[in-house]
Design an enzyme around this catalytic site. Structure first.
Site, mmCIF file in Angstrom:
data_model
loop_
_atom_site.group_PDB
_atom_site.id
_atom_site.type_symbol
_atom_site.label_atom_id
_atom_site.label_comp_id
_atom_site.label_asym_id
_atom_site.label_seq_id
_atom_site.Cartn_x
_atom_site.Cartn_y
_atom_site.Cartn_z
ATOM 1 N N ARG A 161 0.896 -1.060 -0.103
ATOM 2 C CA ARG A 161 0.049 -0.172 0.018
ATOM 3 C C ARG A 161 0.731 1.437 0.052
ATOM 4 O O ARG A 161 0.370 2.112 0.467
ATOM 5 C CB ARG A 161 -0.934 0.094 1.276
ATOM 6 C CG ARG A 161 -2.160 -0.941 1.269
ATOM 7 C CD ARG A 161 -3.009 -0.707 0.021
ATOM 8 N NE ARG A 161 -4.432 -1.476 0.170
ATOM 9 C CZ ARG A 161 -4.369 -3.001 -0.124
ATOM 10 N NH1 ARG A 161 -3.220 -3.359 -1.244
ATOM 11 N NH2 ARG A 161 -5.466 -3.563 -0.193
ATOM 12 N N SER A 238 -10.912 -0.357 2.618
ATOM 13 C CA SER A 238 -10.350 -0.531 3.816
ATOM 14 C C SER A 238 -9.963 0.778 4.557
ATOM 15 O O SER A 238 -9.424 1.633 4.078
ATOM 16 C CB SER A 238 -9.240 -1.609 4.091
ATOM 17 O OG SER A 238 -9.215 -2.824 3.418
ATOM 18 N N GLU A 339 -5.563 4.034 6.020
ATOM 19 C CA GLU A 339 -5.287 3.821 4.559
ATOM 20 C C GLU A 339 -5.618 4.868 3.729
ATOM 21 O O GLU A 339 -4.896 5.399 2.861
ATOM 22 C CB GLU A 339 -5.903 2.250 4.197
ATOM 23 C CG GLU A 339 -4.941 1.953 2.866
ATOM 24 C CD GLU A 339 -5.952 1.158 2.054
ATOM 25 O OE1 GLU A 339 -6.601 1.786 1.345
ATOM 26 O OE2 GLU A 339 -5.999 -0.089 2.005
#
Ligand code: EPU
Length: 345
Positions: A161, A238, A339
């Protein structure tokens, strides 16, 4: 190119919260991007680059500057396995296009909302694939040097990520095009437990398009496929990353779990990268799926998604995020890292 004023940003995001952009422009060409940058510079306005709005939380104040949405389109195939794609192309349209042409490498990334330009930024990944496996290079406008620049994959610093675009070089580049190298006529990637389970006992190898459909079905079952008829999909996906733990931290987690008579779940896909399931940490800290707090809540289908239940403010989202982080930290000694990108805070 039309520069608009006081444009609501909430409808441009999947979470649907937040205030207005003081100035807003959609850039359809590289020339438009340069012009927009010049506009922001001339007026000393802070610049924010918006992609598909699927991984964003916009503050209630909005953005007191210029929001530049990159709408550069086009999927070009300069050589047989190379796809050179405009940053504004819808990601899932690209996946559909490549799967239909029987090119593998991104089929497990089906159904992910957002635009192509966002994919290198957070090294988008799901079901065992990450875009870093197929990105060859990224064409970006370098705000530091005021010119276009091609970055090879190795220069992008990809990890879970993460890339230079959301860490060390954050704010420096505007992504214009992304070049992927895909694999013709390959077997689909079935690295992820869910997918293996789904296809277990079936004869023959599933096709890329079957994998695409199954991934979309799994995503829908988790509220991770954007659909007007699924209120659980009004989220930024998420909301927390799966924490990557040191051996000592993992030991501490196992010790605490032992004290509480529960077992830390382990999946090959997570264990390989020493990650633990953030969703499990959230659920075992006392939050259940479907938890409601005013206009916000936790998705009824996945504990990692914070949802706008209708009329939510960014402040409410942040308050729930803080509550989850505090409780997980108190309970497990682990600080969850959000995130999504926070805009205008
Ligand atoms: N789990 C729970 N409760 C839940 C959901 C999951 O305990 O509500 C546990 C389950 O035991 C499950 C495990 O967590 O087996 C893993 O769950 P899942 O496969 O749904 O994956 P995830 O780790 O929650 C990650 C990505 C998703 C991606 C999926 C599939 C992150 C932060 N999230 O989620 O990406 O789609 O894997 O590969 O890495 C996103 O980044 O926005 C996103 C949706």
């Amino acid at each position: 190119m039309e520069i608009q004023q006081n444009v609501a940003l909430a409808p441009l995001t999947t979470l649907g919260v937040g205030g207005c952009a003081r100035f807003f422009v959609e850039a359809e060409t590289v020339g438009d991007v340069e012009e927009a940058v010049g506009f922001a510079r001339g007026r000393e306005l802070p610049l924010f680059v918006l992609g598909g709005g699927s991984n964003l939380l916009v503050s209630d104040r909005g953005w007191d500057g210029l929001v530049l949405q990159v709408g550069i389109l086009g999927i070009e195939e300069p050589s047989p396995t190379i796809f050179d794609v405009g940053a504004g192309v819808d990601w899932d349209e690209l996946v559909a296009h490549c799967v239909a042409r029987k090119f593998g490498g991104i089929e497990c990334l089906s159904g992910i909302p957002g635009s192509v330009g966002g994919t290198p930024v957070q090294n988008v990944g799901a079901y065992g694939q990450e875009v870093s496996e197929t990105i060859v290079s990224v064409l970006a406008f370098d705000l530091g040097e005021n010119c276009g620049r091609e970055l090879k994959a190795a220069e992008c610093g990809f990890s879970y990520r993460s890339s230079i675009f959301n860490t060390s070089q954050r704010g420096r580049y505007i992504i214009l095009r992304v070049t992927y190298q895909l694999f013709p006529d390959v077997k689909p990637s079935l690295r992820y437990g869910y997918l293996q389970k789904y296809f277990a006992g079936r004869d023959g190898t599933p096709s890329l398009s079957e994998v695409r459909e199954v991934v979309r079905t799994i995503r829908a079952s988790k509220g991770m496929l954007i659909s007007a008829s699924d209120p659980d999909s009004r989220s930024a996906g998420s909301f927390f990353k799966n924490p990557v733990l040191s051996t000592a931290q993992h030991g501490e987690l196992v010790r605490r779990a032992g004290e509480r008579g529960v077992e830390v779940p382990s999946y090959p896909a997570l264990a390989q990268q020493r990650k633990v399931s953030a969703a499990w940490l959230v659920e075992t800290s006392g939050f259940r799926k479907g938890y409601v707090k005013g206009n916000v809540g936790i998705s009824g289908k996945h504990a990692l998604a914070i949802v706008n239940r209708g009329g939510a403010t960014a402040a409410e989202i942040v308050a729930l995020k803080d509550e989850i982080q505090a409780r997980v930290e108190l309970y497990w000694g682990i600080r969850l890292e959000p995130e999504p990108v926070f805009v205008g805070f």
